[in-house]
Design an enzyme around this catalytic site. Structure first.
Site, PDB file in Angstrom:
ATOM      1  N   ASN A 119      60.124  38.854  51.531  1.00 44.90           N
ATOM      2  CA  ASN A 119      59.400  38.518  50.300  1.00 44.90           C
ATOM      3  C   ASN A 119      60.092  37.378  49.551  1.00 44.90           C
ATOM      4  O   ASN A 119      61.299  37.192  49.665  1.00 44.90           O
ATOM      5  CB  ASN A 119      59.320  39.753  49.383  1.00 44.90           C
ATOM      6  CG  ASN A 119      58.297  39.575  48.285  1.00 44.90           C
ATOM      7  OD1 ASN A 119      57.166  39.150  48.558  1.00 44.90           O
ATOM      8  ND2 ASN A 119      58.655  39.864  47.051  1.00 44.90           N
ATOM      9  N   LEU A 128      34.687  41.511  45.673  1.00 45.77           N
ATOM     10  CA  LEU A 128      33.574  41.777  46.595  1.00 45.77           C
ATOM     11  C   LEU A 128      33.123  43.232  46.504  1.00 45.77           C
ATOM     12  O   LEU A 128      32.115  43.619  47.089  1.00 45.77           O
ATOM     13  CB  LEU A 128      34.016  41.484  48.043  1.00 45.77           C
ATOM     14  CG  LEU A 128      34.465  40.036  48.318  1.00 45.77           C
ATOM     15  CD1 LEU A 128      35.121  39.925  49.697  1.00 45.77           C
ATOM     16  CD2 LEU A 128      33.264  39.096  48.231  1.00 45.77           C
ATOM     17  N   SER A 129      33.870  44.043  45.754  1.00 42.44           N
ATOM     18  CA  SER A 129      33.572  45.485  45.713  1.00 42.44           C
ATOM     19  C   SER A 129      32.192  45.814  45.142  1.00 42.44           C
ATOM     20  O   SER A 129      31.528  46.731  45.659  1.00 42.44           O
ATOM     21  CB  SER A 129      34.662  46.227  44.939  1.00 42.44           C
ATOM     22  OG  SER A 129      35.870  46.138  45.660  1.00 42.44           O
ATOM     23  N   TYR A 155      41.047  38.371  52.182  1.00 40.46           N
ATOM     24  CA  TYR A 155      39.673  38.591  52.661  1.00 40.46           C
ATOM     25  C   TYR A 155      39.091  37.385  53.393  1.00 40.46           C
ATOM     26  O   TYR A 155      38.131  37.512  54.138  1.00 40.46           O
ATOM     27  CB  TYR A 155      38.755  38.927  51.473  1.00 40.46           C
ATOM     28  CG  TYR A 155      39.347  39.960  50.548  1.00 40.46           C
ATOM     29  CD1 TYR A 155      39.743  41.201  51.044  1.00 40.46           C
ATOM     30  CD2 TYR A 155      39.547  39.694  49.198  1.00 40.46           C
ATOM     31  CE1 TYR A 155      40.311  42.145  50.217  1.00 40.46           C
ATOM     32  CE2 TYR A 155      40.121  40.641  48.365  1.00 40.46           C
ATOM     33  CZ  TYR A 155      40.496  41.861  48.882  1.00 40.46           C
ATOM     34  OH  TYR A 155      41.066  42.796  48.069  1.00 40.46           O
ATOM     35  N   THR A 208      60.594  37.101  46.344  1.00 42.05           N
ATOM     36  CA  THR A 208      61.579  37.695  45.432  1.00 42.05           C
ATOM     37  C   THR A 208      62.198  38.902  46.137  1.00 42.05           C
ATOM     38  O   THR A 208      61.545  39.944  46.292  1.00 42.05           O
ATOM     39  CB  THR A 208      60.893  38.154  44.123  1.00 42.05           C
ATOM     40  OG1 THR A 208      60.087  37.068  43.649  1.00 42.05           O
ATOM     41  CG2 THR A 208      61.882  38.588  43.074  1.00 42.05           C
ATOM     42  N   LYS A 256      47.532  47.873  39.204  1.00 42.34           N
ATOM     43  CA  LYS A 256      47.704  48.998  40.134  1.00 42.34           C
ATOM     44  C   LYS A 256      48.921  49.884  39.847  1.00 42.34           C
ATOM     45  O   LYS A 256      48.885  51.083  40.089  1.00 42.34           O
ATOM     46  CB  LYS A 256      47.801  48.470  41.568  1.00 42.34           C
ATOM     47  CG  LYS A 256      46.465  48.067  42.142  1.00 42.34           C
ATOM     48  CD  LYS A 256      46.597  47.687  43.600  1.00 42.34           C
ATOM     49  CE  LYS A 256      45.230  47.388  44.165  1.00 42.34           C
ATOM     50  NZ  LYS A 256      45.259  47.003  45.571  1.00 42.34           N
TER      51      LYS A 256
HETATM   52  P1  NAP Z   1      50.597  41.553  43.884  1.00 36.87           P
HETATM   53  O1  NAP Z   1      51.006  42.947  43.597  1.00 36.87           O
HETATM   54  O2  NAP Z   1      50.426  40.600  42.764  1.00 36.87           O
HETATM   55  O3  NAP Z   1      51.702  40.948  44.907  1.00 36.87           O
HETATM   56  C1  NAP Z   1      51.622  39.614  45.295  1.00 36.87           C
HETATM   57  C2  NAP Z   1      52.584  39.334  46.457  1.00 36.87           C
HETATM   58  O4  NAP Z   1      52.374  37.976  46.866  1.00 36.87           O
HETATM   59  C3  NAP Z   1      54.068  39.440  46.095  1.00 36.87           C
HETATM   60  O5  NAP Z   1      54.789  39.831  47.232  1.00 36.87           O
HETATM   61  C4  NAP Z   1      54.407  38.001  45.697  1.00 36.87           C
HETATM   62  O6  NAP Z   1      55.768  37.681  45.837  1.00 36.87           O
HETATM   63  C5  NAP Z   1      53.617  37.249  46.741  1.00 36.87           C
HETATM   64  N1  NAP Z   1      53.302  35.875  46.338  1.00 36.87           N
HETATM   65  C6  NAP Z   1      52.416  35.487  45.371  1.00 36.87           C
HETATM   66  N2  NAP Z   1      52.377  34.135  45.333  1.00 36.87           N
HETATM   67  C7  NAP Z   1      53.237  33.691  46.296  1.00 36.87           C
HETATM   68  C8  NAP Z   1      53.629  32.387  46.750  1.00 36.87           C
HETATM   69  N3  NAP Z   1      53.112  31.283  46.193  1.00 36.87           N
HETATM   70  N4  NAP Z   1      54.517  32.297  47.760  1.00 36.87           N
HETATM   71  C9  NAP Z   1      55.017  33.432  48.331  1.00 36.87           C
HETATM   72  N5  NAP Z   1      54.707  34.687  47.956  1.00 36.87           N
HETATM   73  C10 NAP Z   1      53.820  34.805  46.941  1.00 36.87           C
HETATM   74  O7  NAP Z   1      49.239  41.508  44.707  1.00 36.87           O
HETATM   75  P2  NAP Z   1      48.666  42.599  45.760  1.00 36.87           P
HETATM   76  O8  NAP Z   1      47.802  43.573  45.068  1.00 36.87           O
HETATM   77  O9  NAP Z   1      49.801  43.115  46.582  1.00 36.87           O
HETATM   78  O10 NAP Z   1      47.692  41.678  46.629  1.00 36.87           O
HETATM   79  C11 NAP Z   1      48.202  40.718  47.549  1.00 36.87           C
HETATM   80  C12 NAP Z   1      47.046  40.135  48.359  1.00 36.87           C
HETATM   81  O11 NAP Z   1      46.435  41.151  49.136  1.00 36.87           O
HETATM   82  C13 NAP Z   1      45.949  39.534  47.479  1.00 36.87           C
HETATM   83  O12 NAP Z   1      45.555  38.314  48.035  1.00 36.87           O
HETATM   84  C14 NAP Z   1      44.806  40.501  47.572  1.00 36.87           C
HETATM   85  O13 NAP Z   1      43.557  39.854  47.533  1.00 36.87           O
HETATM   86  C15 NAP Z   1      45.030  41.137  48.940  1.00 36.87           C
HETATM   87  N6  NAP Z   1      44.541  42.521  48.974  1.00 36.87           N
HETATM   88  C16 NAP Z   1      43.754  42.897  50.003  1.00 36.87           C
HETATM   89  C17 NAP Z   1      43.293  44.197  50.088  1.00 36.87           C
HETATM   90  C18 NAP Z   1      42.388  44.595  51.206  1.00 36.87           C
HETATM   91  O14 NAP Z   1      41.771  45.664  51.128  1.00 36.87           O
HETATM   92  N7  NAP Z   1      42.279  43.780  52.230  1.00 36.87           N
HETATM   93  C19 NAP Z   1      43.640  45.139  49.097  1.00 36.87           C
HETATM   94  C20 NAP Z   1      44.451  44.729  48.063  1.00 36.87           C
HETATM   95  C21 NAP Z   1      44.903  43.415  48.014  1.00 36.87           C
HETATM   96  P3  NAP Z   1      56.817  37.951  44.636  1.00 36.87           P
HETATM   97  O15 NAP Z   1      57.215  39.399  44.744  1.00 36.87           O
HETATM   98  O16 NAP Z   1      57.922  37.003  44.915  1.00 36.87           O
HETATM   99  O17 NAP Z   1      56.088  37.640  43.348  1.00 36.87           O
END
Ligand code: NAP
Length: 283
Positions: free
Chosen positions: A157, A22-23, A231, A159, A72
């Site tokens: 979490n 969306l950025s 979002y 993991t 990131k």
């Molecule tokens: P990331 O680094 O890939 O981390 C993903 C996280 O989700 C990890 O803790 C992972 O667990 C967990 N996960 C993924 N699939 C899962 C499942 N099926 N069941 C349980 N846990 C699961 O991603 P991120 O950058 O942190 O982003 C995470 C979310 O935040 C995304 O949806 C993104 O859109 C949102 N976000 C929002 C903003 C904002 O400004 N609002 C900013 C950045 C991101 P494991 O460690 O076990 O793999």
């Protein structure tokens, strides 16, 4: 959109995939409103191409860019400098080009703090928090909570090792012990949530195409505030808060506010935050 000409400056976002970002809507609305000759574009960069992409962006003399999943953390070795917040968090979401040198920042942290304070009127000082997730956004949120003097912090979490890495990292900078839990230890998680003032979903669960149910409904209580970094307006967690009439917020405010900080870093100008919010009204 501002007319593109020979003086147009380019900013953008790198990620994989980037089709749902969306950025561009937020940033281009701001450039257009202020009549700044900038354009914000998405770049889909596969992980194995990250190093080449950084080299190319430098060659093209791009003004700056955002960084999203999955780059990131992996981008850090390819940058010339890191600011203090990005160093402590260990993740970068914004890069600026200072005379051919790329410096990494993390504006997710301030975006989160500001949205809680200004949009939700929630102050974390002396509160108990449970953060679910241990990825890039969880790191920024955990740092923001610690910096703003949270009293007790638990990270749950899928993991456990990833939660442990975050807890170990922040031990270096803060005096608060962080508890960690596997997400499937529901009996411990229920106790932590019942004692919490704020629960934050920082996992990808609830995002389009990501399955995995956060079975937290039965643990939610009336003294809780729930923040879902996703979002979407209707994740399973947000739906549960609505049924239980518990205050909650999705990740759009954080997205806009981290974007506003990035905008200021690239242009030196305060972002028109209302215009940025307005650009998302019809999503
Ligand atoms: P990331 O680094 O890939 O981390 C993903 C996280 O989700 C990890 O803790 C992972 O667990 C967990 N996960 C993924 N699939 C899962 C499942 N099926 N069941 C349980 N846990 C699961 O991603 P991120 O950058 O942190 O982003 C995470 C979310 O935040 C995304 O949806 C993104 O859109 C949102 N976000 C929002 C903003 C904002 O400004 N609002 C900013 C950045 C991101 P494991 O460690 O076990 O793999």
């Amino acid at each position: 959109m501002t007319e593109i000409n020979g003086k147009t400056k380019i900013v953008g976002i790198i990620g994989h995939p980037v089709t749902h970002t969306l950025s561009p809507a937020i940033q281009n609305a701001a450039f257009s409103f202020l009549k700044l000759n900038y354009v914000y574009v998405p770049f889909d960069i596969k992980p194995e191409k990250l190093k080449d992409a950084i080299f190319s962006l430098k060659t093209l003399n791009i003004v700056g860019f955002n960084v999203t999943i999955p780059h990131k953390e992996d981008i850090i070795p390819f940058l010339d400098e890191l600011d203090e917040t990005a160093t402590k968090i260990g993740a970068v979401n914004t890069v600026i080009n200072k005379n051919g040198k790329f410096t990494g920042y993390n504006t997710d942290c301030e975006g989160f703090t500001e949205t809680l304070q200004k949009d939700a009127n929630f102050n974390v000082e002396n509160k108990n928090a449970v953060v679910i997730g241990a990825g890039g956004v969880a790191r920024a949120i955990v740092y923001a909570l610690l910096k703003n003097k949270i009293k007790k912090l638990t990270i749950a979490n899928r993991t456990l090792e990833n939660a442990r890495k975050i807890a170990d990292n922040f031990k270096k900078y803060f005096n608060i012990g962080i508890e960690i839990l596997p997400l499937d230890d529901l009996s411990k998680l229920s106790i932590e949530i019942r004692n919490a003032d704020i629960v934050i979903n920082a996992t990808a669960v609830g995002m389009e195409g990501v399955n995995g149910l956060l079975t937290l409904e039965n643990f939610l209580h009336e003294d809780l505030f729930v923040f879902d970094a996703i979002y979407s307006k209707s994740t399973p967690l947000l739906t549960a808060t609505k049924i239980k009439k518990i205050p909650s917020m999705n990740g759009l405010g954080m997205l806009v506010r981290q974007g506003a900080k990035a905008f200021k870093l690239w242009t030196g100008i305060d972002a028109p935050i209302d215009i940025m919010f307005k650009s998302l009204e019809n999503i």
